[in-house]
Design an enzyme around this catalytic site. Structure first.
Site, PDB file in Angstrom:
ATOM      1  N   GLU A  36       0.846  -1.207   0.000  1.00 15.89           N
ATOM      2  CA  GLU A  36       0.000   0.000   0.000  1.00 15.89           C
ATOM      3  C   GLU A  36       0.879   1.255   0.000  1.00 15.89           C
ATOM      4  O   GLU A  36       1.632   1.475  -0.912  1.00 15.89           O
ATOM      5  CB  GLU A  36      -0.937  -0.006   1.212  1.00 15.89           C
ATOM      6  CG  GLU A  36      -2.056  -1.019   1.081  1.00 15.89           C
ATOM      7  CD  GLU A  36      -3.049  -0.902   2.222  1.00 15.89           C
ATOM      8  OE1 GLU A  36      -3.416   0.226   2.607  1.00 15.89           O
ATOM      9  OE2 GLU A  36      -3.449  -1.955   2.751  1.00 15.89           O
ATOM     10  N   ILE A 183      -7.596   3.067  21.100  1.00 13.16           N
ATOM     11  CA  ILE A 183      -8.247   3.504  19.855  1.00 13.16           C
ATOM     12  C   ILE A 183      -9.700   3.916  20.131  1.00 13.16           C
ATOM     13  O   ILE A 183     -10.160   4.964  19.683  1.00 13.16           O
ATOM     14  CB  ILE A 183      -8.174   2.387  18.783  1.00 13.16           C
ATOM     15  CG1 ILE A 183      -6.708   2.133  18.398  1.00 13.16           C
ATOM     16  CG2 ILE A 183      -9.002   2.748  17.551  1.00 13.16           C
ATOM     17  CD1 ILE A 183      -6.496   0.983  17.428  1.00 13.16           C
ATOM     18  N   HIS A 442      10.039  25.298  36.853  1.00 11.37           N
ATOM     19  CA  HIS A 442       8.760  25.842  37.293  1.00 11.37           C
ATOM     20  C   HIS A 442       8.371  27.009  36.415  1.00 11.37           C
ATOM     21  O   HIS A 442       9.226  27.843  36.108  1.00 11.37           O
ATOM     22  CB  HIS A 442       8.867  26.328  38.752  1.00 11.37           C
ATOM     23  CG  HIS A 442       7.595  26.964  39.235  1.00 11.37           C
ATOM     24  ND1 HIS A 442       6.491  26.230  39.577  1.00 11.37           N
ATOM     25  CD2 HIS A 442       7.271  28.273  39.404  1.00 11.37           C
ATOM     26  CE1 HIS A 442       5.529  27.052  39.966  1.00 11.37           C
ATOM     27  NE2 HIS A 442       5.974  28.302  39.868  1.00 11.37           N
TER      28      HIS A 442
END
Ligand code: FAD
Length: 463
Positions: A36, A183, A442
């Protein structure tokens, strides 16, 4: 294209393409076979496009709550088509980036479906034509796809999996998400944030069931507040897709319930791509849908290796890449250490984000440790207050005897970025006391890590 290589990698996900690049760096002549798009699920249909969509949802949420920050914005609207387009553009851009990396590292990209043949050969079928290539080593990295439950067949229209979930033509009005792993909860957040009515159906008794129980509780609280309907200890028994929408039948402890929706998103796990790739022909051993490998990803067949989602272990992109690197370093005769699977971070990019590594409190207790547990809520953090992100906490689990950091569990803004500190700390075997004495900047969200360590040892300052 040559016909003989040192290494042929089948599959170009974060396992395969990273292995190919590392092999090339080590002086190997490498080819990668892909049926693909380069980059695999992660870049094209997983990690990256989902995060692009989640970013759009974050932006919409920010704008919708702009007044909290003293800003007036009128008539913000979701442009679903363009949201999807942006996500696809990001994914395509990433895939092109892998194409560039292949070229830069002189890796031959072979288009087509790769099949293992005996004698360390790979047959690649493209447009009906078959070509054979040979190599000294073949690495299988064919990854996975959405798992399908028998009572929840995916039709790609109304009952969909993740690919369709991130490329729908129209925003659904009502969606049922089945499964509340990473998911599932990411999609639930995304669609709920842009105005879809979302119900989560989870088989276990809590959402994100692999996480620490306190994290599950905190996420459920925020999700309910945001309007997400959560059904736990619940199972989808059937979906009727006749008519204009879907009727979902859910079995719960109280009995059967029917839910109406436009779309059911099945997010019940991953199945592996091990069919038709010649494993049986060559005699590669598998177990429960995964290829069996040793600590350096060698299968039982000489010269054949496997990495990523196709082997046992967490199905995560960073795991696939780490396995790929170790695998090729070993092939190249280097001396890599086996991967420490106990120190793999897991991140979920819903809002609030979740990040964790190591033992949960329950697992550590079950393993017989005497514990010191420290928790620091973001409601006590200056940066979180300034950012308007006070939901969540950092929870650290220490072994009381030696001060070893056994696990970390975080929920809140930016925690997916913060977890890397914990992974490094654990790798370096840092103790709780050393962590307390490590000065954190910080104001940052990461101060909560130092404070949570201090809380475990009754030295916390800000609560
Ligand atoms: C929606 C979703 C979100 C995710 N989000 C995250 C996240 O945020 N973080 C994270 O760490 N992980 C995430 N993951 C998991 C992550 O995508 C996978 O763990 C990772 O992609 C696995 O990599 P891999 O290299 O093993 O295989 P894959 O990425 O699956 O790639 C395998 C490749 O092999 C190709 N292929 C298969 N068979 C053949 C063949 N016979 N011949 C040629 N090519 C073949 C496929 O086309 C594919 O391109 C997510 C997954 C999904 C589905």
């Amino acid at each position: 294209m040559a016909s003989k290589y040192d290494i042929i990698v089948v599959g170009s996900g974060p396992g395969g393409y990273v292995a190919a690049i590392r092999a090339s760096q080590l002086g190997k002549k490498v080819a990668i076979v892909e049926k693909e798009s380069l980059g695999g699920i992660c870049l094209n249909w997983g990690c990256i496009p989902t995060k692009a969509l989640i970013k759009s949802a974050n932006v919409f949420e920010y704008i919708s709550h702009a007044e909290d920050y003293g800003i007036t914005v009128k008539d913000a609207k979701v442009d679903f088509t363009n949201m999807i387009k942006r996500s696809r553009d990001v994914a395509n851009g990433m895939s092109k980036g892998v194409q560039f990396l292949m070229k830069k590292n002189k890796i031959d990209v072979i288009d087509g479906f790769g099949k293992l043949k005996s004698g360390k050969k790979v047959e690649v079928e493209h447009d009906g034509k078959k070509t054979e290539y040979s190599a000294d080593s073949v690495i299988i990295a064919t990854g996975g796809r959405a798992k399908e439950l028998p009572n929840l067949p995916i039709d790609g229209k109304k009952v969909i999996e993740y690919r369709k979930g991130m490329s729908l033509e129209k925003q659904p009005k009502k969606m049922v998400v089945v499964g509340s792993g990473a998911i599932g909860v990411e999609f639930a957040y995304l669609y709920n944030a842009i105005g879809t009515e979302v119900t989560i159906v989870e088989y276990m008794d809590r959402i994100v069931p692999v996480e620490d129980e306190e994290v599950s509780k905190a996420l459920a609280k925020t999700y309910k507040k945001a309007g997400i309907n959560i059904m736990t200890s619940a199972e989808v028994t059937s979906v009727d897709t006749k008519g204009s929408g879907c009727k979902v039948t859910v079995k719960t402890k109280k009995g059967e319930e029917k839910l109406d929706c436009d779309i059911v998103l099945s997010a019940v796990g991953i199945a592996t791509n091990l069919e038709g790739i010649g494993l049986e022909d060559v005699g590669v051993s598998t177990d429960k849908g995964k290829i069996l490998v040793d600590d350096f990803y060698k299968t039982n067949v000489d010269g054949v290796y496997a990495i990523g989602d196709i082997v046992h272990g967490p199905a995560l992109a960073h795991v696939a890449s780490a396995e790929g690197i170790i695998c090729v370093e070993k092939i190249a005769g280097e001396n890599p250490e086996p991967l420490d699977y106990k120190n793999i971070p897991g991140c979920t990019y819903c809002s609030p984000e979740i990040a964790s590594v190591g033992y949960t409190e329950k697992q550590a207790k079950e393993a017989g440790y005497d514990l010191k547990v420290g928790k620091f809520p973001f409601s006590a953090s200056g940066k979180a207050s300034a950012a308007g992100a006070k939901d969540g906490f950092v929870k650290l689990v220490f072994d009381a005897k030696y001060g070893e950091l056994l696990g970390a569990h975080m929920i809140g803004a930016n925690v997916t970025e913060m977890i890397a500190e914990i992974v490094a700390v654990r790798k370096l075997e840092t103790t709780g006391h050393e962590l307390i004495k490590t000065v954190h900047p910080h104001p940052t969200m990461s101060e909560a890590i130092m404070e949570a360590a201090a809380a475990a040892y009754d030295e916390v300052i800000h609560i």
